[in-house]
Design a protein around this motif. Structure first.
Motif, mmCIF file in Angstrom:
data_model
loop_
_atom_site.group_PDB
_atom_site.id
_atom_site.type_symbol
_atom_site.label_atom_id
_atom_site.label_comp_id
_atom_site.label_asym_id
_atom_site.label_seq_id
_atom_site.Cartn_x
_atom_site.Cartn_y
_atom_site.Cartn_z
ATOM 1 N N ALA A 1 7.865 -0.695 -2.368
ATOM 2 C CA ALA A 1 8.440 -0.549 -3.707
ATOM 3 C C ALA A 1 8.009 0.759 -4.356
ATOM 4 O O ALA A 1 8.828 1.462 -4.967
ATOM 5 C CB ALA A 1 8.017 -1.738 -4.574
ATOM 6 N N SER A 2 6.736 1.117 -4.226
ATOM 7 C CA SER A 2 6.244 2.373 -4.812
ATOM 8 C C SER A 2 6.925 3.573 -4.172
ATOM 9 O O SER A 2 7.325 4.530 -4.865
ATOM 10 C CB SER A 2 4.728 2.479 -4.629
ATOM 11 N N GLY B 1 4.252 -4.773 0.872
ATOM 12 C CA GLY B 1 5.411 -4.962 -0.008
ATOM 13 C C GLY B 1 5.384 -4.024 -1.203
ATOM 14 O O GLY B 1 6.362 -3.292 -1.452
ATOM 15 N N PRO B 2 4.279 -4.008 -1.968
ATOM 16 C CA PRO B 2 4.186 -3.045 -3.068
ATOM 17 C C PRO B 2 4.266 -1.591 -2.612
ATOM 18 O O PRO B 2 4.777 -0.737 -3.337
ATOM 19 C CB PRO B 2 2.818 -3.351 -3.688
ATOM 20 N N ALA B 3 3.774 -1.303 -1.404
ATOM 21 C CA ALA B 3 3.868 0.065 -0.886
ATOM 22 C C ALA B 3 5.323 0.483 -0.733
ATOM 23 O O ALA B 3 5.706 1.597 -1.124
ATOM 24 C CB ALA B 3 3.150 0.172 0.456
ATOM 25 N N ARG C 1 -2.638 4.845 -10.899
ATOM 26 C CA ARG C 1 -2.082 3.965 -11.932
ATOM 27 C C ARG C 1 -2.337 4.528 -13.332
ATOM 28 O O ARG C 1 -1.502 4.386 -14.235
ATOM 29 C CB ARG C 1 -2.660 2.565 -11.796
ATOM 30 N N GLY D 1 1.894 4.633 -3.121
ATOM 31 C CA GLY D 1 2.474 3.932 -1.978
ATOM 32 C C GLY D 1 1.673 4.114 -0.710
ATOM 33 O O GLY D 1 1.492 3.167 0.073
ATOM 34 N N TRP E 1 3.700 8.074 -7.661
ATOM 35 C CA TRP E 1 4.271 6.895 -6.986
ATOM 36 C C TRP E 1 4.150 7.027 -5.470
ATOM 37 O O TRP E 1 3.806 6.056 -4.781
ATOM 38 C CB TRP E 1 5.743 6.728 -7.367
ATOM 39 N N GLN F 1 -1.462 1.889 -0.992
ATOM 40 C CA GLN F 1 -1.108 0.483 -0.796
ATOM 41 C C GLN F 1 -0.811 0.198 0.668
ATOM 42 O O GLN F 1 -1.210 -0.845 1.203
ATOM 43 C CB GLN F 1 0.095 0.142 -1.679
ATOM 44 N N ALA G 1 -6.206 4.102 -6.040
ATOM 45 C CA ALA G 1 -5.122 3.383 -6.711
ATOM 46 C C ALA G 1 -5.314 3.394 -8.220
ATOM 47 O O ALA G 1 -4.345 3.554 -8.981
ATOM 48 C CB ALA G 1 -5.040 1.948 -6.182
ATOM 49 N N HIS H 1 10.417 4.030 -5.417
ATOM 50 C CA HIS H 1 10.402 4.722 -6.712
ATOM 51 C C HIS H 1 10.265 6.223 -6.499
ATOM 52 O O HIS H 1 10.962 7.022 -7.140
ATOM 53 C CB HIS H 1 9.226 4.236 -7.562
ATOM 54 N N ASP I 1 -1.319 -3.522 1.612
ATOM 55 C CA ASP I 1 -0.479 -4.101 0.554
ATOM 56 C C ASP I 1 0.943 -3.589 0.752
ATOM 57 O O ASP I 1 1.456 -2.779 -0.012
ATOM 58 C CB ASP I 1 -1.039 -3.676 -0.799
#
Length: 209
Positions: free
Chosen positions: A95-96, A91-93, A64, A81, A77, A84, A60, A99, A89
């Motif tokens: 979202a990533s 929720g963030p996965a 980043r 994902g 991205w 994550q 990660a 993207h 993780d």
């Protein structure tokens, strides 16, 4: 012949990682990075090596760092994902991966992993709709069979996942090269049919990581 050819070291690193030779892979990817420290592809590959080795925090951090400089880099991205997702993780996965799908213009591989994330997040209907859509061949005939199998695994449909892995073998899906170390497939790694697939593909059938 050309020790300073960074691309060769980068490709060797990914090959070694796919064969679960992670220490050697890290040596080669770091050598590639010293030769081309600003390469998005090399730095992203460093994250992939760590991901396959189950160093999720390290992976990660690599992704980043790339995104700090290239926030529009869809591949970073997508791979962030994945990290994550397998690291819990969710929720963030999602979202990533959203993207990644948006920036790539709808890459089917990214959509397949996004369907996996949606299923894990409990958004089952959305996940199944997306997975079923990705399963329809694109105009060039491409279907990301391996990534799509992970979506059906997350949906609890093991038979469908195994069928897709078999299609991947028949069609020589490029993603077969990392089935031996891909964390998304850990849930089915001990199944006899998957073990047989790994043997046919020439991989060690011992658990990765």
């Amino acid at each position: 012949l050309t020790p300073r050819y960074g691309t060769a070291r980068h490709r060797l690193a990914t090959h070694l990682a796919h064969d679960a030779r992670f220490d050697e892979a890290l040596e080669q990817i770091e050598a590639a990075r010293r030769l081309d420290p600003l390469s998005d592809i090399v730095n992203t590959a460093a994250g992939a090596v760590r991901y396959f080795a189950r160093d999720y925090d390290g992976a990660a951090a690599e992704y980043r760092s790339v995104l700090d400089l290239r926030p529009d880099f869809a591949l970073a991205w997508a791979l962030l994902g994945r990290v994550q997702l397998v690291d819990g993780d969710v929720g963030p996965a999602v979202a990533s991966l959203e993207h990644a799908v948006e920036l790539s213009g709808g890459d089917p591989s990214y959509q397949a992993v996004m369907a996996t994330a949606l299923a894990v997040a409990g958004r089952v209907e959305e996940a199944r709709l997306m997975a079923d859509e990705v399963r329809r061949p694109y105009p060039d005939g491409y279907v990301p069979y391996c990534e799509l199998a992970s979506a059906y695994l997350a949906l609890g449909d093991e038979d469908q996942a195994l069928e897709l892995f078999e299609h991947a073998w028949e069609q020589r899906d490029p993603a077969l090269k990392h089935i031996g170390v891909e964390p998304l497939y850990d849930a089915i790694r001990g199944h006899p049919d998957f073990v047989d697939l790994m043997r046919r593909a020439g991989f060690d059938t011992e658990p990765a990581g």
